[in-house]
Design a protein around this motif. Structure first.
Motif, PDB file in Angstrom:
ATOM      1  N   HIS A 194      15.100  30.100 -15.243  1.00  0.00           N
ATOM      2  CA  HIS A 194      14.325  28.945 -14.801  1.00  0.00           C
ATOM      3  C   HIS A 194      12.838  29.133 -15.080  1.00  0.00           C
ATOM      4  CE1 HIS A 194      14.074  25.622 -11.479  1.00  0.00           C
ATOM      5  NE2 HIS A 194      13.319  25.359 -12.515  1.00  0.00           N
ATOM      6  N   ARG A 195      12.328  30.327 -14.816  1.00  0.00           N
ATOM      7  CA  ARG A 195      10.897  30.566 -15.010  1.00  0.00           C
ATOM      8  C   ARG A 195      10.526  30.461 -16.489  1.00  0.00           C
ATOM      9  NH1 ARG A 195       6.657  32.358 -12.281  1.00  0.00           N
ATOM     10  NH2 ARG A 195       5.024  33.493 -13.387  1.00  0.00           N
ATOM     11  N   GLU A 196      11.358  31.007 -17.368  1.00  0.00           N
ATOM     12  CA  GLU A 196      11.071  30.913 -18.800  1.00  0.00           C
ATOM     13  C   GLU A 196      11.050  29.463 -19.278  1.00  0.00           C
ATOM     14  OE1 GLU A 196      13.046  32.997 -17.417  1.00  0.00           O
ATOM     15  OE2 GLU A 196      12.635  35.037 -18.139  1.00  0.00           O
ATOM     16  N   LEU A 197      12.009  28.677 -18.794  1.00  0.00           N
ATOM     17  CA  LEU A 197      12.039  27.260 -19.177  1.00  0.00           C
ATOM     18  C   LEU A 197      10.808  26.531 -18.638  1.00  0.00           C
ATOM     19  CD1 LEU A 197      15.821  26.467 -18.569  1.00  0.00           C
ATOM     20  CD2 LEU A 197      14.664  26.732 -20.764  1.00  0.00           C
ATOM     21  N   ALA A 210       3.711  22.819 -23.608  1.00  0.00           N
ATOM     22  CA  ALA A 210       3.929  21.571 -24.348  1.00  0.00           C
ATOM     23  C   ALA A 210       5.340  21.364 -24.857  1.00  0.00           C
ATOM     24  CB  ALA A 210       2.946  21.444 -25.511  1.00  0.00           C
ATOM     25  N   ALA A 211       6.317  22.154 -24.404  1.00  0.00           N
ATOM     26  CA  ALA A 211       7.706  21.858 -24.765  1.00  0.00           C
ATOM     27  C   ALA A 211       8.153  20.592 -24.042  1.00  0.00           C
ATOM     28  CB  ALA A 211       8.621  23.024 -24.386  1.00  0.00           C
ATOM     29  N   THR A 212       8.767  19.680 -24.764  1.00  0.00           N
ATOM     30  CA  THR A 212       9.191  18.410 -24.183  1.00  0.00           C
ATOM     31  C   THR A 212      10.523  18.585 -23.452  1.00  0.00           C
ATOM     32  OG1 THR A 212      10.425  17.740 -26.155  1.00  0.00           O
ATOM     33  CG2 THR A 212       8.065  17.193 -26.076  1.00  0.00           C
ATOM     34  N   PRO A 213      10.881  17.648 -22.571  1.00  0.00           N
ATOM     35  CA  PRO A 213      12.196  17.727 -21.916  1.00  0.00           C
ATOM     36  C   PRO A 213      13.341  17.758 -22.906  1.00  0.00           C
ATOM     37  CG  PRO A 213      10.782  16.167 -20.767  1.00  0.00           C
ATOM     38  CD  PRO A 213      10.055  16.569 -22.012  1.00  0.00           C
ATOM     39  N   VAL A 214      13.214  17.003 -23.996  1.00  0.00           N
ATOM     40  CA  VAL A 214      14.273  16.994 -25.015  1.00  0.00           C
ATOM     41  C   VAL A 214      14.419  18.378 -25.634  1.00  0.00           C
ATOM     42  CG1 VAL A 214      14.974  16.029 -27.241  1.00  0.00           C
ATOM     43  CG2 VAL A 214      13.978  14.543 -25.492  1.00  0.00           C
ATOM     44  N   GLN A 215      13.303  19.034 -25.901  1.00  0.00           N
ATOM     45  CA  GLN A 215      13.362  20.378 -26.473  1.00  0.00           C
ATOM     46  C   GLN A 215      13.967  21.379 -25.499  1.00  0.00           C
ATOM     47  OE1 GLN A 215       9.159  20.631 -27.507  1.00  0.00           O
ATOM     48  NE2 GLN A 215       9.646  20.535 -29.688  1.00  0.00           N
ATOM     49  N   ALA A 216      13.665  21.240 -24.207  1.00  0.00           N
ATOM     50  CA  ALA A 216      14.245  22.142 -23.209  1.00  0.00           C
ATOM     51  C   ALA A 216      15.759  21.980 -23.149  1.00  0.00           C
ATOM     52  CB  ALA A 216      13.626  21.873 -21.841  1.00  0.00           C
ATOM     53  N   ARG A 221      18.976  19.211 -16.173  1.00  0.00           N
ATOM     54  CA  ARG A 221      18.336  17.944 -15.814  1.00  0.00           C
ATOM     55  C   ARG A 221      17.100  18.157 -14.950  1.00  0.00           C
ATOM     56  NH1 ARG A 221      21.112  13.111 -12.260  1.00  0.00           N
ATOM     57  NH2 ARG A 221      19.437  11.578 -12.521  1.00  0.00           N
ATOM     58  N   ARG A 222      17.203  19.051 -13.966  1.00  0.00           N
ATOM     59  CA  ARG A 222      16.098  19.242 -13.025  1.00  0.00           C
ATOM     60  C   ARG A 222      14.865  19.809 -13.712  1.00  0.00           C
ATOM     61  NH1 ARG A 222      15.189  23.959  -9.357  1.00  0.00           N
ATOM     62  NH2 ARG A 222      13.497  23.359  -7.992  1.00  0.00           N
ATOM     63  N   ILE A 223      15.041  20.846 -14.514  1.00  0.00           N
ATOM     64  CA  ILE A 223      13.897  21.487 -15.137  1.00  0.00           C
ATOM     65  C   ILE A 223      13.261  20.602 -16.199  1.00  0.00           C
ATOM     66  CG2 ILE A 223      15.279  22.646 -16.901  1.00  0.00           C
ATOM     67  CD1 ILE A 223      12.145  24.010 -15.162  1.00  0.00           C
ATOM     68  N   SER A 224      14.054  19.701 -16.822  1.00  0.00           N
ATOM     69  CA  SER A 224      13.520  18.876 -17.897  1.00  0.00           C
ATOM     70  C   SER A 224      12.871  17.589 -17.393  1.00  0.00           C
ATOM     71  CB  SER A 224      14.639  18.518 -18.887  1.00  0.00           C
ATOM     72  OG  SER A 224      15.638  17.738 -18.260  1.00  0.00           O
ATOM     73  N   ARG A 225      13.119  17.210 -16.129  1.00  0.00           N
ATOM     74  CA  ARG A 225      12.599  15.937 -15.635  1.00  0.00           C
ATOM     75  C   ARG A 225      11.324  16.083 -14.823  1.00  0.00           C
ATOM     76  NH1 ARG A 225      17.003  12.110 -12.970  1.00  0.00           N
ATOM     77  NH2 ARG A 225      15.133  10.821 -12.946  1.00  0.00           N
ATOM     78  N   ILE A 226      11.113  17.228 -14.180  1.00  0.00           N
ATOM     79  CA  ILE A 226       9.926  17.357 -13.344  1.00  0.00           C
ATOM     80  C   ILE A 226       8.730  17.764 -14.187  1.00  0.00           C
ATOM     81  CG2 ILE A 226      11.278  17.918 -11.304  1.00  0.00           C
ATOM     82  CD1 ILE A 226      10.713  20.809 -11.711  1.00  0.00           C
ATOM     83  N   PRO A 227       7.485  17.493 -13.724  1.00  0.00           N
ATOM     84  CA  PRO A 227       6.286  17.867 -14.480  1.00  0.00           C
ATOM     85  C   PRO A 227       6.214  19.367 -14.724  1.00  0.00           C
ATOM     86  CG  PRO A 227       5.747  16.324 -12.723  1.00  0.00           C
ATOM     87  CD  PRO A 227       7.172  16.732 -12.516  1.00  0.00           C
ATOM     88  N   PRO A 228       5.565  19.795 -15.812  1.00  0.00           N
ATOM     89  CA  PRO A 228       5.516  21.219 -16.153  1.00  0.00           C
ATOM     90  C   PRO A 228       4.958  22.104 -15.036  1.00  0.00           C
ATOM     91  CG  PRO A 228       4.776  19.900 -18.011  1.00  0.00           C
ATOM     92  CD  PRO A 228       4.956  18.953 -16.865  1.00  0.00           C
ATOM     93  N   ALA A 229       3.832  21.702 -14.423  1.00  0.00           N
ATOM     94  CA  ALA A 229       3.254  22.527 -13.358  1.00  0.00           C
ATOM     95  C   ALA A 229       4.208  22.643 -12.176  1.00  0.00           C
ATOM     96  CB  ALA A 229       1.926  21.934 -12.901  1.00  0.00           C
TER      97      ALA A 229
END
Length: 456
Positions: A87-90, A97-103, A176-184
């Motif tokens: 999770h931390r790496e993602l 700047a990795a996009t949700p689609v890329q994740a 889904r969770r990691i790709s939908r929330i803001p990066p910070a």
């Protein structure tokens, strides 16, 4: 993204061992029962008609559907844990700047790479198991002597496609969770655990609970001449109830840990208090550990009690649920299901404990000794085993009660106490030593270096 995905797999191989084993078992299982189905289709009609018993096609469908569902259940659980491990790496990738689609693409790449890695050995083992099982069925008169497993690669292709499909579907849900929330926010969430179960997950758990209840009601209302269907409905209902436990696992695990933790705190005020606080504070981690234990106890307990109940009701009768051949089939299915559950239990517990190196190192830096950490882990292991056994026993009790209602008219089944005792002891033997053995290794090494991230 492919290079990053493979790099993370090399950096955290322990996180993907469970997923690899789960996908291997899924591929082997689909290949096994798909090969039996293909053998029945290729057999001459006269040979199929001359065989006593349900036939290869019925065996492949009736027994294979449960085994395949269990295999996929194990895949989803293993993949969810593998993603939580990274999770931390993602989250860090999202901050650069990795996009949700890329994740999501990265996670899909890891699933595909793992599935391709285990495809060939899984198909080979499944095909060999199909030939061995077919020979046993022929020896027992349940398959025509001239029937052979065909050399077609179709079952293997279907097995790989099915494993990829379930893996990709599970990856879409897990990422889904990691790709939908803001990066910070993703980076902050990676170091903490959500305090409550999400509404969508809780609703899905309630839906699975209702579905399992309906299946058990269907099993309980089957007439006497449809006891085989009652058994299949009860077993499928137990699996759906286990899915409900997996979905609502953090909530259920936290409640049971709070109840069981009180006597542990009283018996061991120091280590018991810390173990109880860890389990309740990290309910998702506890849920990951207890769900495989509940799967092992729930499925094996259901099958053992169902078989004993049917045999006690009609001793010596050559019915579908009490004949020697059918008992042998159910024992073979039980062995397969126990294999899945045992592998899932060991992989998950070892990975969960090994991932806590930094946590143990931090406790050592604030004064905890290795002996104190091992006492804490012992208390945690006992509580984890107890929670998993209780959840599995609840599922087995409800499922076997529904089957007993169809067999005897009473919701009180005939319980083989000795066999159930062995199931509980087996679950404890997989849980406690697995956690402690991994913990011995996890508390080694320089604490300051582990906390700073110098070693993984």
């Amino acid at each position: 993204m492919v290079a990053i995905a493979l790099g993370q797999m090399r950096r955290r191989p322990a996180a993907f061992v469970g997923l690899a084993v789960a996908l291997f078992l899924a591929v082997a299982t689909v290949t096994l029962f798909g090969s039996l189905f293909a053998a029945d289709l290729a057999a001459p009609a006269a040979g199929r008609a001359a065989v006593d018993g349900p036939g290869l096609k019925v065996i492949a469908v009736a027994f294979g559907e449960i085994a395949v569902l269990v295999a996929f259940f194990v895949v989803v659980n293993a993949l969810g844990f593998a993603l939580r491990q990274q999770h931390r790496e993602l989250a860090l990738l999202r901050t650069v700047a990795a996009t949700p689609v890329q994740a999501r693409r990265l996670v899909r790449g890891q699933v595909v790479a793992t599935a391709v890695l285990v495809a060939v050995p899984g198909c080979l083992v499944g095909a060999a198991a199909a030939r061995r099982l077919l020979a046993e069925l022929q020896r027992r008169g349940m398959a025509a002597p001239g029937v052979q497993v065909p050399g077609t690669p179709v079952p293997m292709v279907v097995a790989l496609a099915a494993a990829l499909a379930v893996g990709l579907a599970a990856s879409a849900l897990a990422a889904r969770r990691i790709s939908r929330i803001p990066p910070a926010a993703a980076l902050t969430a990676s170091s903490t655990e959500q305090g409550r179960t999400g509404a969508a997950r809780l609703l899905a758990g309630i839906g699975a609970l209702v579905g399992g209840g309906l299946l058990l009601r269907l099993a309980a209302t089957r007439p006497a001449e449809q006891l085989d269907k009652a058994g299949q409905a009860a077993l499928l209902g137990s699996l759906v109830l286990l899915v409900a436990i997996a979905l609502a696992g953090p909530l259920a695990a936290r409640v049971l840990a709070a109840v069981l933790g009180a006597p542990v705190r009283a018996l061991a005020p120091g280590a018991g208090w810390l173990a109880d606080a860890n389990l309740r504070g990290y309910a998702r981690r506890l849920s990951s550990a207890v769900v495989p234990v509940a799967l092992l106890v729930g499925l094996s307990g259901t099958m053992v009690i169902m078989t004993h109940t049917a045999g006690a009701e009609a001793p010596g009768a050559a019915t579908g649920v009490t004949s020697d051949t059918d008992v042998w089939l159910r024992q073979a299915e039980l062995a397969l299901l126990v294999c899945f559950a045992a592998v899932s239990t060991v992989n998950t517990l070892v990975a969960v404990t090994a991932d806590r190196r930094r946590e143990f190192a931090l406790l050592r830096l604030v004064g905890a000794t290795r002996a104190q950490l091992m006492r804490m882990l012992t208390a945690e292991a006992v509580l984890t085993a107890a929670v998993g056994v209780l959840l599995g026993a609840a599922v087995a009790g409800a499922s076997s009660a529904a089957f007993s209602a169809a067999v005897t008219g009473s919701a009180v089944p005939a319980v083989p106490v000795a066999a159930c005792r062995w199931i509980v002891l087996g679950a404890a033997a997989l849980t406690v030593p697995g956690i402690l053995a991994t913990g011995v290794r996890a508390v080694r090494g320089p604490a300051a270096e582990l906390v700073s991230g110098g070693r993984d």
